[in-house]
Design a protein around this motif. Sequence first.
Motif, PDB file in Angstrom:
ATOM      1  N   PRO A  38       0.844  -1.208   0.000  1.00  0.00           N
ATOM      2  CA  PRO A  38       0.000   0.000   0.000  1.00  0.00           C
ATOM      3  C   PRO A  38       0.876   1.254   0.000  1.00  0.00           C
ATOM      4  N   GLY A  39       0.499   2.215  -0.856  1.00  0.00           N
ATOM      5  CA  GLY A  39       1.277   3.446  -0.979  1.00  0.00           C
ATOM      6  C   GLY A  39       2.362   3.376  -2.034  1.00  0.00           C
ATOM      7  N   GLU A  40       2.592   2.204  -2.611  1.00  0.00           N
ATOM      8  CA  GLU A  40       3.631   2.010  -3.630  1.00  0.00           C
ATOM      9  C   GLU A  40       3.072   2.282  -5.023  1.00  0.00           C
ATOM     10  N   VAL A  41       3.716   3.184  -5.778  1.00  0.00           N
ATOM     11  CA  VAL A  41       3.277   3.490  -7.144  1.00  0.00           C
ATOM     12  C   VAL A  41       3.714   2.347  -8.063  1.00  0.00           C
ATOM     13  N   THR A  42       2.743   1.788  -8.795  1.00  0.00           N
ATOM     14  CA  THR A  42       2.987   0.587  -9.589  1.00  0.00           C
ATOM     15  C   THR A  42       2.405   0.766 -10.992  1.00  0.00           C
ATOM     16  N   THR A  43       3.050   0.134 -11.967  1.00  0.00           N
ATOM     17  CA  THR A  43       2.580   0.187 -13.353  1.00  0.00           C
ATOM     18  C   THR A  43       2.330  -1.230 -13.879  1.00  0.00           C
ATOM     19  N   VAL A  44       1.210  -1.402 -14.552  1.00  0.00           N
ATOM     20  CA  VAL A  44       0.919  -2.655 -15.236  1.00  0.00           C
ATOM     21  C   VAL A  44       0.535  -2.317 -16.675  1.00  0.00           C
ATOM     22  N   MET A  45       0.909  -3.190 -17.606  1.00  0.00           N
ATOM     23  CA  MET A  45       0.644  -2.946 -19.015  1.00  0.00           C
ATOM     24  C   MET A  45      -0.440  -3.897 -19.537  1.00  0.00           C
ATOM     25  N   TYR A  46      -1.288  -3.335 -20.403  1.00  0.00           N
ATOM     26  CA  TYR A  46      -2.310  -4.119 -21.110  1.00  0.00           C
ATOM     27  C   TYR A  46      -2.028  -4.039 -22.608  1.00  0.00           C
ATOM     28  N   GLN A  47      -2.486  -5.028 -23.349  1.00  0.00           N
ATOM     29  CA  GLN A  47      -2.420  -5.018 -24.811  1.00  0.00           C
ATOM     30  C   GLN A  47      -3.828  -5.053 -25.378  1.00  0.00           C
ATOM     31  N   VAL A  48      -4.077  -4.174 -26.338  1.00  0.00           N
ATOM     32  CA  VAL A  48      -5.355  -4.192 -27.037  1.00  0.00           C
ATOM     33  C   VAL A  48      -5.086  -4.213 -28.534  1.00  0.00           C
ATOM     34  N   SER A  49      -5.817  -5.051 -29.261  1.00  0.00           N
ATOM     35  CA  SER A  49      -5.612  -5.212 -30.700  1.00  0.00           C
ATOM     36  C   SER A  49      -6.932  -5.026 -31.434  1.00  0.00           C
ATOM     37  N   ASN A  50      -6.857  -4.292 -32.546  1.00  0.00           N
ATOM     38  CA  ASN A  50      -8.003  -4.151 -33.440  1.00  0.00           C
ATOM     39  C   ASN A  50      -7.962  -5.292 -34.445  1.00  0.00           C
ATOM     40  N   GLU A  51      -8.938  -6.164 -34.402  1.00  0.00           N
ATOM     41  CA  GLU A  51      -8.949  -7.339 -35.258  1.00  0.00           C
ATOM     42  C   GLU A  51      -9.750  -7.130 -36.541  1.00  0.00           C
ATOM     43  N   PRO A  66      -0.626   1.569 -20.553  1.00  0.00           N
ATOM     44  CA  PRO A  66      -0.258   1.451 -19.141  1.00  0.00           C
ATOM     45  C   PRO A  66      -1.379   1.846 -18.190  1.00  0.00           C
ATOM     46  N   VAL A  67      -1.348   1.251 -17.024  1.00  0.00           N
ATOM     47  CA  VAL A  67      -2.155   1.694 -15.890  1.00  0.00           C
ATOM     48  C   VAL A  67      -1.180   1.927 -14.741  1.00  0.00           C
ATOM     49  N   VAL A  68      -1.120   3.165 -14.273  1.00  0.00           N
ATOM     50  CA  VAL A  68      -0.281   3.519 -13.134  1.00  0.00           C
ATOM     51  C   VAL A  68      -1.212   3.719 -11.942  1.00  0.00           C
ATOM     52  N   PHE A  69      -0.946   3.023 -10.862  1.00  0.00           N
ATOM     53  CA  PHE A  69      -1.886   3.052  -9.745  1.00  0.00           C
ATOM     54  C   PHE A  69      -1.161   2.969  -8.406  1.00  0.00           C
ATOM     55  N   VAL A  70      -1.902   3.270  -7.372  1.00  0.00           N
ATOM     56  CA  VAL A  70      -1.406   3.111  -6.009  1.00  0.00           C
ATOM     57  C   VAL A  70      -2.582   2.659  -5.146  1.00  0.00           C
ATOM     58  N   VAL A  71      -2.324   1.743  -4.229  1.00  0.00           N
ATOM     59  CA  VAL A  71      -3.346   1.298  -3.283  1.00  0.00           C
ATOM     60  C   VAL A  71      -3.226   2.148  -2.022  1.00  0.00           C
ATOM     61  N   ASP A  72      -4.300   2.795  -1.642  1.00  0.00           N
ATOM     62  CA  ASP A  72      -4.311   3.651  -0.461  1.00  0.00           C
ATOM     63  C   ASP A  72      -4.003   2.819   0.797  1.00  0.00           C
TER      64      ASP A  72
END
Length: 204
Positions: A97-110, A154-160
């Motif tokens: 909690p309180g740590e800034v974190t990044t996760v990546m998603y992939q989206v493709s137009n088919e 990207p999604v950059v997030f932090v858990v309170d």
Amino acid sequence: MSKHPPAEADRSFNRSMLIKLFVVALMMFGFGFALVPMYRAICQITGINNLVQRDATEREAKNTQVDMSRTISIEFDANARGPLGFKPEQHSMDVHPGEVTTVMYQVSNEQARTIQAQAIPSYAPREATEYFKKIECFCFTQQTLAASETKRLPVVFVVDPKLPKDVKTITLSYTFFELNTPAPTTKGTANQAAGTDSKTSNPA
């Protein structure tokens, strides 16, 4: 000896069926197009899952004290509505909690055409919603994807750190919707209706 229905009755039936199919197609198209704006309006009223505003700024997140004594498991889920390939690059991670974190998603137009799409987030358990702070997210804006294009988002997030102690796992789920789905052509619908009708009117 079988009796054939009058030609005028056939034409009337075809017109009626065409109108009904066209209305249904139009309603489905309108509902899909309006889904995200309706969701945005609800979010603005309730303050839940707001798509157009950040949950926290980067400065606020960096000023949050990291709770190294706790570890929260974050699970990532992805769903698509329409001609989209959509997935997280990793399915889970552990964060403090309180740590800034990044996760990546992939989206493709088919599809072989440009599309507009919008992602809608949701959380489980529901009580975790107000404690999951998105700093940067592709869900804040509509996404434009060229024909056969793939993007990393990207999604950059932090858990309170105020997250209740009994919550040890949070699932972040996104659903991507295509916004500009083409309506079925009336010509194709008419041909289908006429073909079906001609089969039923053939003599036994």
